[in-house]
Design a protein around this motif. Sequence first.
Motif, short mmCIF file in Angstrom:
data_model
loop_
_atom_site.label_atom_id
_atom_site.label_comp_id
_atom_site.label_asym_id
_atom_site.label_seq_id
_atom_site.Cartn_x
_atom_site.Cartn_y
_atom_site.Cartn_z
N ASP A 91 0.82 -1.21 0.00
CA ASP A 91 0.00 0.00 0.00
C ASP A 91 0.86 1.26 0.00
O ASP A 91 0.48 2.28 -0.58
N SER A 92 2.02 1.20 0.63
CA SER A 92 2.87 2.37 0.77
C SER A 92 3.46 2.84 -0.56
O SER A 92 3.92 3.98 -0.67
N VAL A 93 3.46 1.97 -1.56
CA VAL A 93 4.06 2.34 -2.86
C VAL A 93 3.06 2.27 -4.00
O VAL A 93 3.38 2.67 -5.13
N LYS A 94 1.87 1.80 -3.73
CA LYS A 94 0.87 1.63 -4.78
C LYS A 94 0.56 2.99 -5.42
O LYS A 94 0.37 3.99 -4.75
N GLY A 95 0.54 3.00 -6.74
CA GLY A 95 0.29 4.22 -7.47
C GLY A 95 1.54 5.05 -7.75
O GLY A 95 1.49 6.01 -8.53
N ARG A 96 2.66 4.67 -7.13
CA ARG A 96 3.92 5.40 -7.34
C ARG A 96 5.00 4.52 -7.95
O ARG A 96 5.86 5.01 -8.70
N PHE A 97 4.99 3.24 -7.66
CA PHE A 97 6.00 2.31 -8.17
C PHE A 97 5.35 1.37 -9.19
O PHE A 97 4.18 1.01 -9.07
N ILE A 98 6.14 0.98 -10.17
CA ILE A 98 5.71 0.00 -11.17
C ILE A 98 6.78 -1.07 -11.32
O ILE A 98 7.94 -0.74 -11.60
N ILE A 99 6.37 -2.30 -11.16
CA ILE A 99 7.29 -3.42 -11.35
C ILE A 99 7.13 -3.94 -12.76
O ILE A 99 6.02 -3.97 -13.31
N GLY A 100 8.25 -4.32 -13.36
CA GLY A 100 8.19 -4.85 -14.72
C GLY A 100 9.33 -5.82 -14.96
O GLY A 100 10.21 -5.98 -14.11
N ARG A 101 9.28 -6.47 -16.09
CA ARG A 101 10.32 -7.44 -16.40
C ARG A 101 10.53 -7.52 -17.89
O ARG A 101 9.60 -7.29 -18.67
N ASP A 102 11.76 -7.85 -18.27
CA ASP A 102 12.12 -8.12 -19.66
C ASP A 102 12.69 -9.53 -19.68
O ASP A 102 13.86 -9.74 -19.34
N ASN A 103 11.86 -10.48 -20.04
CA ASN A 103 12.29 -11.87 -19.98
C ASN A 103 13.37 -12.19 -21.03
O ASN A 103 14.16 -13.11 -20.84
N ALA A 104 13.40 -11.46 -22.12
CA ALA A 104 14.42 -11.69 -23.14
C ALA A 104 15.81 -11.30 -22.63
O ALA A 104 16.81 -11.88 -23.05
N LYS A 105 15.84 -10.32 -21.72
CA LYS A 105 17.12 -9.84 -21.19
C LYS A 105 17.39 -10.33 -19.78
O LYS A 105 18.43 -10.01 -19.20
N ILE A 122 15.95 -9.37 -16.99
CA ILE A 122 16.03 -8.21 -16.12
C ILE A 122 14.68 -7.91 -15.48
O ILE A 122 13.66 -7.90 -16.16
N LEU A 123 14.72 -7.66 -14.21
CA LEU A 123 13.57 -7.21 -13.43
C LEU A 123 13.75 -5.71 -13.18
O LEU A 123 14.87 -5.25 -12.93
N TYR A 124 12.65 -4.96 -13.24
CA TYR A 124 12.72 -3.51 -13.02
C TYR A 124 11.81 -3.08 -11.88
O TYR A 124 10.84 -3.76 -11.54
N LEU A 125 12.14 -1.92 -11.33
CA LEU A 125 11.22 -1.24 -10.42
C LEU A 125 11.31 0.25 -10.74
O LEU A 125 12.32 0.90 -10.46
N GLN A 126 10.27 0.75 -11.39
CA GLN A 126 10.18 2.19 -11.68
C GLN A 126 9.57 2.87 -10.47
O GLN A 126 8.45 2.53 -10.07
N MET A 127 10.30 3.82 -9.92
CA MET A 127 9.88 4.47 -8.68
C MET A 127 9.68 5.95 -8.97
O MET A 127 10.63 6.67 -9.29
N ASP A 128 8.43 6.40 -8.89
CA ASP A 128 8.09 7.80 -9.15
C ASP A 128 7.54 8.45 -7.88
O ASP A 128 7.15 7.77 -6.94
N TYR A 129 7.49 9.79 -7.89
CA TYR A 129 6.96 10.55 -6.75
C TYR A 129 7.59 10.08 -5.44
O TYR A 129 6.90 9.81 -4.45
N LEU A 130 8.90 9.96 -5.45
CA LEU A 130 9.61 9.42 -4.31
C LEU A 130 9.47 10.31 -3.08
O LEU A 130 9.40 11.55 -3.18
N LYS A 131 9.43 9.66 -1.92
CA LYS A 131 9.32 10.33 -0.64
C LYS A 131 10.56 9.98 0.19
O LYS A 131 11.21 8.97 -0.05
N THR A 132 10.82 10.79 1.19
CA THR A 132 11.98 10.52 2.04
C THR A 132 11.85 9.16 2.73
O THR A 132 12.86 8.49 2.95
N GLU A 133 10.64 8.74 2.98
CA GLU A 133 10.43 7.43 3.63
C GLU A 133 10.70 6.26 2.70
O GLU A 133 10.66 5.11 3.12
N ASP A 134 10.95 6.53 1.43
CA ASP A 134 11.35 5.47 0.50
C ASP A 134 12.85 5.18 0.58
O ASP A 134 13.33 4.25 -0.06
#
Length: 122
Positions: A61-75, A77-89
């Motif tokens: 809940d603390s990251v919902k709407g701000r973080f997006i998890i994704g993956r590139d199976n060909a490479k 690689i796992l990703y975590l896109q982190m937007d609207y970052l807060k100091t508590e992150d």
Amino acid sequence: EEQLVESGGGLVQSGGSVRLSCHASGFNFGRSDMTWVRQAPGKGLEWVSVISWGGRTDYADSVKGRFIIGRDNAKNILYLQMDYLKTEDTAMYYCAKGWSASTTQALGLRPRGQGTQVTVWS
């Protein structure tokens, strides 16, 4: 040997963005569920997000709407896109192999990478 290596962390201003990467090797990444967890200074491990091998996702809940998890199976690689970052992150962020939907479940996942530090300043 199964191995995970995170990268992409750094120092970012509050409200900013950063994208973490997790390079996987030594196992069938494309058929593996993957998890992100984090550990803030002086605190315990905290579950952040998960993605199934088929693309199903879930977020704390603390990251919902701000973080997006994704993956590139060909490479592998796992990703975590982190937007609207807060100091508590601010935390060390780790990727781990396996499915989890809570911190308790995430604690036992292996392997887990060495982590990448994200520091958010205001």
